[in-house]
Design an enzyme around this catalytic site. Structure first.
Site, PDB file in Angstrom:
ATOM      1  N   LEU A   1      21.577 -53.508  13.304  1.00 35.44           N
ATOM      2  CA  LEU A   1      21.245 -53.492  14.333  1.00 35.44           C
ATOM      3  C   LEU A   1      20.962 -54.878  15.244  1.00 35.44           C
ATOM      4  O   LEU A   1      19.952 -55.402  14.865  1.00 35.44           O
ATOM      5  CB  LEU A   1      20.216 -52.439  14.047  1.00 35.44           C
ATOM      6  CG  LEU A   1      20.598 -51.123  13.890  1.00 35.44           C
ATOM      7  CD1 LEU A   1      19.229 -49.651  14.493  1.00 35.44           C
ATOM      8  CD2 LEU A   1      21.479 -50.389  14.956  1.00 35.44           C
TER       9      LEU A   1
ATOM     10  N   GLY B   1      15.819 -50.758  13.987  1.00 39.42           N
ATOM     11  CA  GLY B   1      15.672 -51.584  12.745  1.00 39.42           C
ATOM     12  C   GLY B   1      13.708 -52.102  12.664  1.00 39.42           C
ATOM     13  O   GLY B   1      13.504 -52.063  12.230  1.00 39.42           O
ATOM     14  N   HIS B   2      13.833 -52.199  14.522  1.00 41.07           N
ATOM     15  CA  HIS B   2      11.696 -52.538  14.515  1.00 41.07           C
ATOM     16  C   HIS B   2      10.935 -51.816  14.197  1.00 41.07           C
ATOM     17  O   HIS B   2      10.066 -51.207  13.412  1.00 41.07           O
ATOM     18  CB  HIS B   2      12.154 -53.004  16.045  1.00 41.07           C
ATOM     19  CG  HIS B   2      12.889 -53.969  17.087  1.00 41.07           C
ATOM     20  ND1 HIS B   2      13.828 -54.292  17.499  1.00 41.07           N
ATOM     21  CD2 HIS B   2      12.172 -55.423  16.681  1.00 41.07           C
ATOM     22  CE1 HIS B   2      13.945 -54.821  18.088  1.00 41.07           C
ATOM     23  NE2 HIS B   2      12.918 -55.923  17.227  1.00 41.07           N
TER      24      HIS B   2
ATOM     25  N   MET C   1      10.374 -59.666  20.280  1.00 43.42           N
ATOM     26  CA  MET C   1      11.223 -59.622  21.369  1.00 43.42           C
ATOM     27  C   MET C   1      11.158 -58.610  22.041  1.00 43.42           C
ATOM     28  O   MET C   1      11.533 -58.608  23.229  1.00 43.42           O
ATOM     29  CB  MET C   1      11.724 -60.959  20.797  1.00 43.42           C
ATOM     30  CG  MET C   1      11.974 -62.396  20.633  1.00 43.42           C
ATOM     31  SD  MET C   1      12.578 -63.719  21.246  1.00 43.42           S
ATOM     32  CE  MET C   1      13.907 -63.158  20.570  1.00 43.42           C
ATOM     33  N   GLY C   2      10.764 -57.179  21.829  1.00 44.66           N
ATOM     34  CA  GLY C   2      11.142 -56.668  22.719  1.00 44.66           C
ATOM     35  C   GLY C   2      12.164 -55.453  22.944  1.00 44.66           C
ATOM     36  O   GLY C   2      12.764 -56.053  21.009  1.00 44.66           O
ATOM     37  N   ALA C   3      12.807 -54.751  23.208  1.00 49.95           N
ATOM     38  CA  ALA C   3      13.962 -54.478  23.113  1.00 49.95           C
ATOM     39  C   ALA C   3      14.987 -53.720  21.854  1.00 49.95           C
ATOM     40  O   ALA C   3      15.109 -53.639  21.362  1.00 49.95           O
ATOM     41  CB  ALA C   3      15.557 -55.344  23.383  1.00 49.95           C
TER      42      ALA C   3
ATOM     43  N   GLN D   1      14.838 -66.850   9.247  1.00 52.99           N
ATOM     44  CA  GLN D   1      14.215 -66.717   9.886  1.00 52.99           C
ATOM     45  C   GLN D   1      12.733 -66.594   8.720  1.00 52.99           C
ATOM     46  O   GLN D   1      11.840 -67.635   9.148  1.00 52.99           O
ATOM     47  CB  GLN D   1      14.439 -65.929  10.993  1.00 52.99           C
ATOM     48  CG  GLN D   1      12.532 -65.639  11.574  1.00 52.99           C
ATOM     49  CD  GLN D   1      12.949 -65.403  13.024  1.00 52.99           C
ATOM     50  OE1 GLN D   1      13.005 -65.366  14.129  1.00 52.99           O
ATOM     51  NE2 GLN D   1      12.454 -63.547  13.009  1.00 52.99           N
TER      52      GLN D   1
ATOM     53  N   GLN E   1      11.569 -70.666  22.014  1.00 53.23           N
ATOM     54  CA  GLN E   1      12.875 -70.642  20.794  1.00 53.23           C
ATOM     55  C   GLN E   1      14.265 -70.541  20.977  1.00 53.23           C
ATOM     56  O   GLN E   1      15.249 -70.568  20.660  1.00 53.23           O
ATOM     57  CB  GLN E   1      12.778 -68.803  20.170  1.00 53.23           C
ATOM     58  CG  GLN E   1      12.815 -67.678  20.244  1.00 53.23           C
ATOM     59  CD  GLN E   1      12.275 -67.020  19.708  1.00 53.23           C
ATOM     60  OE1 GLN E   1      10.960 -66.686  19.018  1.00 53.23           O
ATOM     61  NE2 GLN E   1      13.026 -66.472  18.732  1.00 53.23           N
TER      62      GLN E   1
ATOM     63  N   HIS F   1      14.749 -50.966  18.398  1.00 52.52           N
ATOM     64  CA  HIS F   1      15.635 -50.403  18.146  1.00 52.52           C
ATOM     65  C   HIS F   1      14.986 -49.367  16.481  1.00 52.52           C
ATOM     66  O   HIS F   1      14.079 -49.948  15.928  1.00 52.52           O
ATOM     67  CB  HIS F   1      17.011 -50.108  17.716  1.00 52.52           C
ATOM     68  CG  HIS F   1      17.052 -52.429  17.520  1.00 52.52           C
ATOM     69  ND1 HIS F   1      16.949 -52.461  15.921  1.00 52.52           N
ATOM     70  CD2 HIS F   1      17.691 -53.690  17.890  1.00 52.52           C
ATOM     71  CE1 HIS F   1      17.276 -53.737  15.428  1.00 52.52           C
ATOM     72  NE2 HIS F   1      16.933 -54.145  16.681  1.00 52.52           N
TER      73      HIS F   1
END
Ligand code: PAF
Length: 282
Positions: free
Chosen positions: A184, A36-37, A30-32, A153, A61, A34
């Site tokens: 994160l 972790g992504h 979902m963007g933003a 999830q 969601q 960091h």
């Protein structure tokens, strides 16, 4: 890297890759973005011929309109990071592109989706199943990558995959943490300096809870004591702490009740008005 905004162009890119017999790694976000992504993207990059990252704040969601409104959006910086990571396609669609008409599908997600986040955020997991199933149908990935911070999830997505008959590998990836232990999260940018200083206590207390198990406490006693310890820190307030089977997500009465995947403790904590989640394996 190509930025793709339409489903039609995405379909053409996916079709070309498949024609050439290339494997496709999908990282839904979902963007933003960091670190972790970044770890998910790097893993996808190392395991696939083509990497697609979706950047889409999925409205279905969010059960809280304020949460949706204030969710951080940093598209330019996100695309810069994805380019640096060697991503082939960033899929950055509009809401209309993804939902040309309202998605009325209701998934029979069963018990994995009824506890913890499912109980606290009605409709949330159905919305996750809607968007992830759409992304899987659009990108037809060989593998899809999800962070274990959102532990429940992943179990819900596995259930959706079984229901819909998608043939792909779900790749769970370890939580990435700040040096002081805070997991994160895109939401961390909303923490005030004061809340940011308090938040690492969550991880510290979860780690201390491993000792409680070693000392002979049951899962229920361990969960109770851990929740009390978190709530004992000024500025932290739990929504729940549950120790569950790591596959079924159902609470366990004894450590032996956990199946082959073991037990996981999942927590949601409000810290300075920001909802943080974390978990620990026992
Ligand atoms: O974990 C997330 O960021 C989202 O729930 C996901 C999987 C990208 C679906 O919108």
């Amino acid at each position: 890297m190509e930025i793709i905004r339409s489903v039609k162009s995405l379909d053409a890119a996916v079709e070309a890759a498949r024609q050439e017999g290339k494997s496709i790694g999908l990282v839904p976000t979902m963007g933003a973005l960091h670190a972790g992504h970044r770890s998910l993207v790097e893993r996808a990059r190392s395991e696939n011929d083509i990497v697609i990252v979706s950047v889409f704040v999925n409205p279905t969601q969010f059960n809280n309109p304020d949460d949706l409104r204030t969710y951080p959006r940093t598209e330019e910086a996100d695309c810069r990071m994805l380019e640096e990571c060697g991503v082939d396609f960033a899929f950055v669609p509009s809401i209309e592109e993804v939902y040309p008409e309202p998605d009325t599908r209701v998934f029979d997600l069963g018990p994995v989706a009824e506890v913890m986040e499912g109980a606290m955020r009605p409709g949330h997991f159905n919305g996750v199943a809607q968007i992830v199933s759409k992304l899987f149908a659009m990108t037809r990935p060989t593998r899809a990558y999800f962070g274990e911070k959102d532990f429940q999830q992943i179990a819900v997505i596995r259930r959706m995959v079984a229901l819909e008959g998608f043939e792909l590998e779900i790749v769970p990836c370890p939580i990435v943490r700040e040096s002081d232990g805070l997991a994160l999260s895109s939401r961390n940018v909303r923490l005030s300096a004061e809340a940011r200083a308090i938040a690492p206590a969550i991880r510290r207390i979860l780690l201390e809870s491993l000792r409680l198990k070693a000392d002979g406490m049951s899962p229920v006693e361990t969960a109770k004591a851990t929740e009390a310890a978190i709530n004992g820190v000024a500025g932290l307030e739990t929504e729940y702490y549950q120790i569950v089977d790591a596959a079924s997500m159902q609470p366990i009465g004894s450590w032996d009740e956990a199946g082959e995947h073991g037990a996981v403790g999942c927590v949601t904590v409000y810290c300075g008005g920001v909802r943080l989640i974390d978990n620990i394996r026992y």
